[in-house]
Design a protein around this motif. Structure first.
Motif, PDB file in Angstrom:
ATOM      1  N   THR A  77       0.831  -1.217   0.000  1.00 36.84           N
ATOM      2  CA  THR A  77       0.000   0.000   0.000  1.00 36.84           C
ATOM      3  C   THR A  77       0.861   1.260   0.000  1.00 36.84           C
ATOM      4  O   THR A  77       0.420   2.317   0.421  1.00 36.84           O
ATOM      5  CB  THR A  77      -0.919   0.001   1.235  1.00 36.84           C
ATOM      6  N   PHE A  78       2.074   1.137  -0.509  1.00 35.49           N
ATOM      7  CA  PHE A  78       3.055   2.221  -0.445  1.00 35.49           C
ATOM      8  C   PHE A  78       2.574   3.498  -1.140  1.00 35.49           C
ATOM      9  O   PHE A  78       2.891   4.607  -0.719  1.00 35.49           O
ATOM     10  CB  PHE A  78       4.363   1.743  -1.079  1.00 35.49           C
ATOM     11  N   LEU A  79       1.813   3.328  -2.216  1.00 33.09           N
ATOM     12  CA  LEU A  79       1.303   4.481  -2.972  1.00 33.09           C
ATOM     13  C   LEU A  79      -0.215   4.589  -2.880  1.00 33.09           C
ATOM     14  O   LEU A  79      -0.830   5.365  -3.603  1.00 33.09           O
ATOM     15  CB  LEU A  79       1.707   4.367  -4.447  1.00 33.09           C
ATOM     16  N   HIS A  80      -0.790   3.823  -1.975  1.00 31.30           N
ATOM     17  CA  HIS A  80      -2.250   3.695  -1.935  1.00 31.30           C
ATOM     18  C   HIS A  80      -2.842   4.624  -0.875  1.00 31.30           C
ATOM     19  O   HIS A  80      -2.335   4.715   0.244  1.00 31.30           O
ATOM     20  CB  HIS A  80      -2.631   2.242  -1.618  1.00 31.30           C
ATOM     21  N   THR A  90       9.780  10.308   6.130  1.00 26.38           N
ATOM     22  CA  THR A  90      10.132   9.806   7.462  1.00 26.38           C
ATOM     23  C   THR A  90       9.488   8.451   7.733  1.00 26.38           C
ATOM     24  O   THR A  90       9.907   7.731   8.639  1.00 26.38           O
ATOM     25  CB  THR A  90       9.697  10.801   8.555  1.00 26.38           C
ATOM     26  N   ILE A  91       8.472   8.124   6.957  1.00 25.82           N
ATOM     27  CA  ILE A  91       7.838   6.801   7.032  1.00 25.82           C
ATOM     28  C   ILE A  91       8.380   5.908   5.924  1.00 25.82           C
ATOM     29  O   ILE A  91       8.684   4.735   6.139  1.00 25.82           O
ATOM     30  CB  ILE A  91       6.307   6.906   6.908  1.00 25.82           C
ATOM     31  N   ALA A  92       8.507   6.460   4.727  1.00 25.42           N
ATOM     32  CA  ALA A  92       8.901   5.679   3.560  1.00 25.42           C
ATOM     33  C   ALA A  92      10.319   5.134   3.676  1.00 25.42           C
ATOM     34  O   ALA A  92      10.585   3.959   3.377  1.00 25.42           O
ATOM     35  CB  ALA A  92       8.761   6.529   2.298  1.00 25.42           C
ATOM     36  N   ASN A  93      11.256   5.991   4.100  1.00 28.67           N
ATOM     37  CA  ASN A  93      12.650   5.536   4.175  1.00 28.67           C
ATOM     38  C   ASN A  93      12.852   4.383   5.150  1.00 28.67           C
ATOM     39  O   ASN A  93      13.510   3.387   4.795  1.00 28.67           O
ATOM     40  CB  ASN A  93      13.557   6.717   4.542  1.00 28.67           C
ATOM     41  N   PRO A  94      12.302   4.453   6.360  1.00 29.63           N
ATOM     42  CA  PRO A  94      12.482   3.307   7.272  1.00 29.63           C
ATOM     43  C   PRO A  94      11.890   2.010   6.727  1.00 29.63           C
ATOM     44  O   PRO A  94      12.464   0.932   6.942  1.00 29.63           O
ATOM     45  CB  PRO A  94      11.768   3.758   8.542  1.00 29.63           C
ATOM     46  N   LEU A 129      10.201   6.418  -5.382  1.00 25.38           N
ATOM     47  CA  LEU A 129      10.181   4.967  -5.206  1.00 25.38           C
ATOM     48  C   LEU A 129      11.039   4.285  -6.268  1.00 25.38           C
ATOM     49  O   LEU A 129      11.730   3.297  -5.978  1.00 25.38           O
ATOM     50  CB  LEU A 129       8.747   4.442  -5.262  1.00 25.38           C
ATOM     51  N   ALA A 130      11.013   4.794  -7.495  1.00 27.04           N
ATOM     52  CA  ALA A 130      11.819   4.208  -8.564  1.00 27.04           C
ATOM     53  C   ALA A 130      13.302   4.252  -8.210  1.00 27.04           C
ATOM     54  O   ALA A 130      14.047   3.282  -8.457  1.00 27.04           O
ATOM     55  CB  ALA A 130      11.565   4.941  -9.875  1.00 27.04           C
ATOM     56  N   LYS A 131      13.758   5.337  -7.607  1.00 32.27           N
ATOM     57  CA  LYS A 131      15.162   5.450  -7.218  1.00 32.27           C
ATOM     58  C   LYS A 131      15.509   4.456  -6.120  1.00 32.27           C
ATOM     59  O   LYS A 131      16.567   3.828  -6.142  1.00 32.27           O
ATOM     60  CB  LYS A 131      15.458   6.880  -6.777  1.00 32.27           C
ATOM     61  N   ARG A 132      14.627   4.327  -5.115  1.00 30.72           N
ATOM     62  CA  ARG A 132      14.878   3.374  -4.038  1.00 30.72           C
ATOM     63  C   ARG A 132      14.909   1.945  -4.573  1.00 30.72           C
ATOM     64  O   ARG A 132      15.749   1.133  -4.180  1.00 30.72           O
ATOM     65  CB  ARG A 132      13.803   3.486  -2.954  1.00 30.72           C
ATOM     66  N   LEU A 133      14.002   1.625  -5.485  1.00 30.91           N
ATOM     67  CA  LEU A 133      13.967   0.282  -6.054  1.00 30.91           C
ATOM     68  C   LEU A 133      15.194   0.022  -6.925  1.00 30.91           C
ATOM     69  O   LEU A 133      15.701  -1.117  -6.973  1.00 30.91           O
ATOM     70  CB  LEU A 133      12.688   0.089  -6.868  1.00 30.91           C
TER      71      LEU A 133
END
Length: 461
Positions: A77-80, A90-94, A129-133
């Motif tokens: 549900t990362f983009l939901h 601060t939520i996404a990075n962890p 998200l594309a960069k993290r992936l």
């Protein structure tokens, strides 16, 4: 007393014996979830509750306490909405750090699925998200059977500016079932195929086809129609204006073969209806792909005019010479693109002939016409052709009917495009007669009508 006798004396016991609990449906919901593109366990918490709880734990520095399921579902549900983790770094990075640190395969795959489903090449969260992936995929301990490294490379999946174009090129240039190509790109369920990347790829394909000209567009249009969904549906309704552009804009300066034209028109009309009647559904096309809208109107106008003459020609046997003169006269205006709109009103005989022609040819546009009520001296074989030339509205009648011309400001000029699906009359014959300017088809009628049109509109073929 035997058991049978006891049951007969107490039928409620028999019913109790027959009652069984319905089995819990486990496989069916999972199958449905797979089709929707969101395969997940049954009875999960509501997305909002999950996102709020995970955000709370992370804000308290307890990301390590996330269960496998909570980590996986947070990725899914990362983009939901309503509270996508991607919106808050601060939520996404962890979350992403935890996936990489623990090497959670299911969580990484859920992130990839979320990326495909929520893909939008102009969205900053998707780009993040594309960069993290990308970073994760380079150091990930992939197994030999994992399809993702090949997918990412072949389709440049993690480069938002390029992925839609690569997907579009693969489908348009591919052979066989287009779904196998979407599978190769990771769009492996029906729901995922119509998700974010599927929509972006389809839209990119539409833009590619819009630039093709005439014959070079035929194969690409057929492929695009396959990708667009089944009969009467459009799998990507948000791409409707671009799809219409891809269907019609390549034909701005030429005409496709009849079978291909029928395929194009039928697909467009199945989704949005006849543009002469369902104007609201076609307004986005007018705004985004105005040339496409003009082309289908031109085709339908031509079809209406020629249909009028073809149908009437079957019954006009008493004065074929007079009918040939009318056909030749109005076809000159048609060929010169001076008839901006046309609509036919058939009596019952002509309507039946037109319906049979539509069934015989498979051309649904032939079934789009108005119906004349009987009366006012008109028989079932009579028909009227209503045209717009400049500011004029013109009604040309078959058989012994007159030509009729109304000016733009005349409140009694007939309205085009009346049509009902119940086969009831759309026009009273009197509406298409007794115009301020009218006349019979006597000697030199062509010159008189041509002069009126020239004087009022400045048009002469």
């Amino acid at each position: 007393m035997t058991r049978l006798a006891s049951l007969l004396d107490h039928p409620e016991r028999l019913l109790d014996a027959l009652r069984v609990r319905a089995p819990e449906l486990v496989l069916l919901p999972r199958a449905v979830a797979q089709i929707s593109g969101e395969a997940r366990a049954i009875n999960l918490e509501a997305t909002e509750a999950l996102q709020q709880r995970v955000a709370g734990l992370i804000s308290e520095g307890q990301v390590a306490s996330l269960s496998r399921r909570d980590l996986r579902e947070s990725c899914r549900t990362f983009l939901h909405p309503p509270h996508p983790p991607a919106k808050d770094t601060t939520i996404a990075n962890p979350i992403c750090d935890q996936v990489e640190t623990l090497r959670r395969r299911s969580a990484l795959f859920a992130l990839l699925d979320a990326y495909l489903d929520g893909f939008d090449q102009d969205d900053a969260d998707v780009a993040w998200l594309a960069k993290r992936l990308t970073t994760a995929s380079k150091s990930w301990p992939w197994r030999g059977t994992d399809p993702w490294p090949a997918r990412i490379k072949a389709f440049e999946l993690l480069t938002p500016s390029k992925a839609p174009g690569r997907l579009a090129a693969a489908v348009l240039g591919g052979k066989g079932d287009f779904r196998s190509i979407l599978d190769e790109a990771g769009l492996t369920t029906e729901g995922r195929r119509i998700g974010g990347l599927g929509l972006a790829g389809f839209t990119a394909a539409c833009e590619t086809v819009r630039k093709l000209k005439a014959a070079q567009a035929v194969a690409a249009q057929e492929r695009l129609i396959e990708w667009s969904g089944g009969s009467g549906t459009l799998a990507y309704p948000k791409a409707w204006p671009q799809f219409a552009g891809a269907l019609f804009e390549p034909w701005g300066a030429s005409e496709p073969a009849r079978a291909h034209k029928t395929l194009i028109v039928d697909k467009a009309v199945a989704h949005a209806g006849d543009p002469r009647i369902n104007r609201a559904r076609w307004r986005p096309v007018e705004e985004v792909a105005g040339d496409a809208y003009a082309i289908i109107l031109r085709w339908l106008t031509e079809a209406s005019v020629r249909q009028f003459f073809d149908i009437v020609n079957e019954t006009m046997t008493d004065r074929p010479d007079m009918w040939a003169d009318r056909r030749k006269f109005w076809t000159r205006y048609l060929d010169a693109d001076m008839i901006s709109a046309a609509w036919v009103a058939f009596g019952s005989d002509g309507a039946a002939r037109a319906d049979r022609a539509a069934q015989r040819t498979g051309d649904k546009s032939l079934s789009m016409f108005g119906r004349l009520a009987s009366g006012s001296g008109r028989s079932s074989q009579h028909a009227a052709l209503i045209m717009k030339i400049g500011d004029l509205t013109i009604a040309e009648w078959s058989h012994n009917g007159k030509w009729n011309i109304w000016g733009r400001n005349d409140p009694k000029h007939p309205v085009l495009f009346r049509h009902n699906s119940r086969r009831l009359p759309d026009y009273d014959s009197s509406e298409l007669m007794r115009a301020p300017t009218s006349g019979s088809h006597t000697t030199w009628w062509q010159s008189r009508v041509a002069d009126i049109i020239k004087n009022e509109t400045g048009l002469r073929p």
